[in-house]
Design a protein around this motif. Sequence first.
Motif, PDB file in Angstrom:
ATOM      1  N   PHE A   6      32.285  35.936  41.621  1.00 42.82           N
ATOM      2  CA  PHE A   6      33.181  36.658  42.309  1.00 42.82           C
ATOM      3  C   PHE A   6      31.770  38.047  42.439  1.00 42.82           C
ATOM      4  O   PHE A   6      30.874  37.892  42.207  1.00 42.82           O
ATOM      5  CB  PHE A   6      34.150  37.582  41.999  1.00 42.82           C
ATOM      6  CG  PHE A   6      35.558  36.183  41.205  1.00 42.82           C
ATOM      7  CD1 PHE A   6      35.455  35.863  39.194  1.00 42.82           C
ATOM      8  CD2 PHE A   6      35.873  36.551  41.838  1.00 42.82           C
ATOM      9  CE1 PHE A   6      36.225  35.021  39.753  1.00 42.82           C
ATOM     10  CE2 PHE A   6      37.267  34.676  41.821  1.00 42.82           C
ATOM     11  CZ  PHE A   6      37.007  34.823  40.481  1.00 42.82           C
ATOM     12  N   THR A  36      33.937  32.779  45.479  1.00 41.06           N
ATOM     13  CA  THR A  36      34.957  33.536  46.295  1.00 41.06           C
ATOM     14  C   THR A  36      35.193  34.999  45.954  1.00 41.06           C
ATOM     15  O   THR A  36      34.225  36.192  45.566  1.00 41.06           O
ATOM     16  CB  THR A  36      36.272  33.729  44.886  1.00 41.06           C
ATOM     17  OG1 THR A  36      36.688  32.697  44.096  1.00 41.06           O
ATOM     18  CG2 THR A  36      36.496  33.969  45.247  1.00 41.06           C
ATOM     19  N   PHE A  38      35.836  38.207  46.017  1.00 40.93           N
ATOM     20  CA  PHE A  38      36.921  39.625  45.505  1.00 40.93           C
ATOM     21  C   PHE A  38      36.819  40.486  46.962  1.00 40.93           C
ATOM     22  O   PHE A  38      38.233  41.344  46.402  1.00 40.93           O
ATOM     23  CB  PHE A  38      36.603  40.039  44.296  1.00 40.93           C
ATOM     24  CG  PHE A  38      35.251  41.236  44.427  1.00 40.93           C
ATOM     25  CD1 PHE A  38      35.373  41.653  44.843  1.00 40.93           C
ATOM     26  CD2 PHE A  38      33.901  40.574  43.802  1.00 40.93           C
ATOM     27  CE1 PHE A  38      34.265  43.034  44.533  1.00 40.93           C
ATOM     28  CE2 PHE A  38      33.022  41.214  44.013  1.00 40.93           C
ATOM     29  CZ  PHE A  38      33.595  42.888  44.422  1.00 40.93           C
ATOM     30  N   ALA A  70      40.844  39.299  40.909  1.00 39.82           N
ATOM     31  CA  ALA A  70      40.621  37.743  41.285  1.00 39.82           C
ATOM     32  C   ALA A  70      40.446  37.203  40.179  1.00 39.82           C
ATOM     33  O   ALA A  70      40.900  35.545  40.442  1.00 39.82           O
ATOM     34  CB  ALA A  70      39.419  38.642  42.492  1.00 39.82           C
TER      35      ALA A  70
END
Length: 244
Positions: A6, A36, A38, A70
């Motif tokens: 993240f 990803t 966040f 997340a």
Amino acid sequence: MRIDIFTLFPEMFAGVLSSSILGKAREKELVDFHVTNFRDFSESKHGTVDDTPYGGGGGMVLKPEPLFRAVEALAGEKKPRVILMCPQGVPYNQKLAEELAQEEHLVFICGHYEGYDERIREHLVTDEISIGDYVLTGGELAAMVVIDSVVRLQPGALGNQTSAVEDSFSTGLLEYPHYTRPAEFRGWRVPDILLSGHHANIERWRLKESLRRTKARRPDLLAKLELTDEMKKLLAELEQEQNM
Ligand SMILES: O=C(NCc1ccc(CNCc2ncc[nH]2)cc1)c1csc2nc[nH]c(=O)c12
């Protein structure tokens, strides 16, 4: 092994996770990376993920909601290790790398601000790791360092030419000098012993050079070592050579 990362800068990871050993480990399905942003989990329409600190003072603090949302979106049966990369973390080393390499699922949180809201530390995170006593611009490079050292320990990641176990930091000594062709380059010759084909003598020479180098550069590593009789003998020889 599954690794979730993240970060607010997912693009930083593209090259690293698709190149060299890490790229091959992914192709061999030894590891499954998921990067990803966040910010996608921010509830504000502006994608706010940080705010000013309660109690005043400079800098910005990462808000808890986006990161909790997340990490909790990672619906998984087993609770993964959630690793917060931060300067205040536990100093990273090969022993911790070997421990993390046993895990089935690792989650990395990379920050960029003055700090994280403490509730992230208290209720979301299982580990906090620092990669050393110097200040980076963010946790991303630090996460890449940890990921690199963990993935290379996955069985099959290094292929057969190199074994992770033999690594100098695992033996406790710094590596001996390496040479390859040509035997002479600009008048600089490869030590004759290495051309002798006498394996016992070559092993001895390599251990002695590892001891010489470790003694000179990292006496702290030498002090931690359980010395074998052969090592003691070679260290005595090194002492004598120095006193000549
Ligand atoms: O996120 C990381 N660095 C970015 C960064 C740098 C400085 C600060 C502010 N900290 C001082 C402070 N606290 C309170 C007020 N002022 C926070 C975050 C990082 C992750 S692992 C690691 N390992 C080694 N070095 C690192 O910088 C890192």
